[in-house]
Design a protein around this motif. Structure first.
Motif, short mmCIF file in Angstrom:
data_model
loop_
_atom_site.label_atom_id
_atom_site.label_comp_id
_atom_site.label_asym_id
_atom_site.label_seq_id
_atom_site.Cartn_x
_atom_site.Cartn_y
_atom_site.Cartn_z
N UNK A 298 0.83 -1.21 0.00
CA UNK A 298 0.00 0.00 0.00
C UNK A 298 0.86 1.26 0.00
N UNK A 299 1.89 1.27 0.84
CA UNK A 299 2.74 2.45 0.94
C UNK A 299 3.44 2.72 -0.38
N UNK A 300 3.97 1.66 -1.01
CA UNK A 300 4.68 1.83 -2.27
C UNK A 300 3.74 2.33 -3.37
N UNK A 301 2.57 1.70 -3.50
CA UNK A 301 1.63 2.07 -4.55
C UNK A 301 0.94 3.40 -4.26
N UNK A 302 0.84 3.74 -2.99
CA UNK A 302 0.12 4.95 -2.60
C UNK A 302 0.95 6.21 -2.64
N UNK A 303 2.28 6.06 -2.69
CA UNK A 303 3.15 7.23 -2.68
C UNK A 303 2.79 8.15 -3.86
N UNK A 304 2.73 9.44 -3.57
CA UNK A 304 2.41 10.48 -4.57
C UNK A 304 0.97 10.42 -5.03
#
Length: 205
Positions: free
Chosen positions: A71-77
């Motif tokens: 989630x954190x990786x895909x949610x960045x930006x």
């Protein structure tokens, strides 16, 4: 294109799929199940030695396990990560809460009740323990959501996606969500977000 390996009926595996739906991120889905031993097969263990799903594979072959890390990786930006530093930290605190206080009770109790292969583990003691723990977690969420619409910051964040995944199917584990009106209203808000897809959704192949 990214690939997500996972079980369609797993809340942890639903999290990155839901985020992709909400943000318009395209992905391929490969079903890998713990139930039929798929996560313990050599080909999968070569990708994730921990033998769990979900797993994210990037186009260049890099691999990332653990639902909230994905989630954190895909949610960045994206709009699902608050710009304010404190709100981001609050978001992470709720994501840690989901894995340490919420998922071990609510997700585990649901799994014990819906999966026949876990019947032996569904002892009265284990069911009682997870019921108490799950209701405690829901009370924490109820207090927060009675005061504000979203868990962190002024809009929906990764924390809402992380906690929505197993909360919205908590009744399958014997939890009575009507006794948590603020949580129930929040579930409806998440389901009304543009691009929302249910847990059963998978991208067209």
């Amino acid at each position: 294109m990214i690939t997500i390996y996972g079980m369609p009926d797993s809340g942890n595996c639903y999290k990155p799929r839901l985020l992709c739906a909400l943000t318009g991120q395209t992905f391929q889905h490969v079903t890998v199940s713990m139930i039929d031993g798929g996560t313990r097969r050599p080909a999968y263990l070569a990708k994730n030695a921990n033998g769990k799903v979900p797993l994210l594979e990037l186009g260049d072959g890099r691999l990332l396990p653990e639902s909230n890390a994905i989630l954190w990786f895909l949610g960045e930006a994206t709009a699902f990560v608050p710009a304010d530093a404190f709100a981001r930290a609050e978001m992470l605190s709720w994501m840690f809460f989901e894995q340490y206080s919420h998922e071990p009770a609510i997700a585990v109790r649901r799994s014990l009740m819906i999966h026949p292969h876990r019947a032996e583990a569904a002892t009265p003691e284990r069911l009682a323990e997870t019921l108490v723990g799950g209701e405690a977690a829901l009370r924490v969420m109820e207090a927060r959501l009675a005061a504000q619409d979203w868990l962190a910051g002024s809009g929906p964040s990764l924390a809402d996606i992380a906690l929505y995944a197993y909360t919205h199917v908590a009744e399958e584990g014997g939890f009575e969500l009507t006794t948590f009106p603020a949580v129930s209203a929040w579930l409806a808000r998440v389901a009304a977000l543009p691009g929302y897809q249910p847990m059963t959704w998978l991208p067209e192949t």
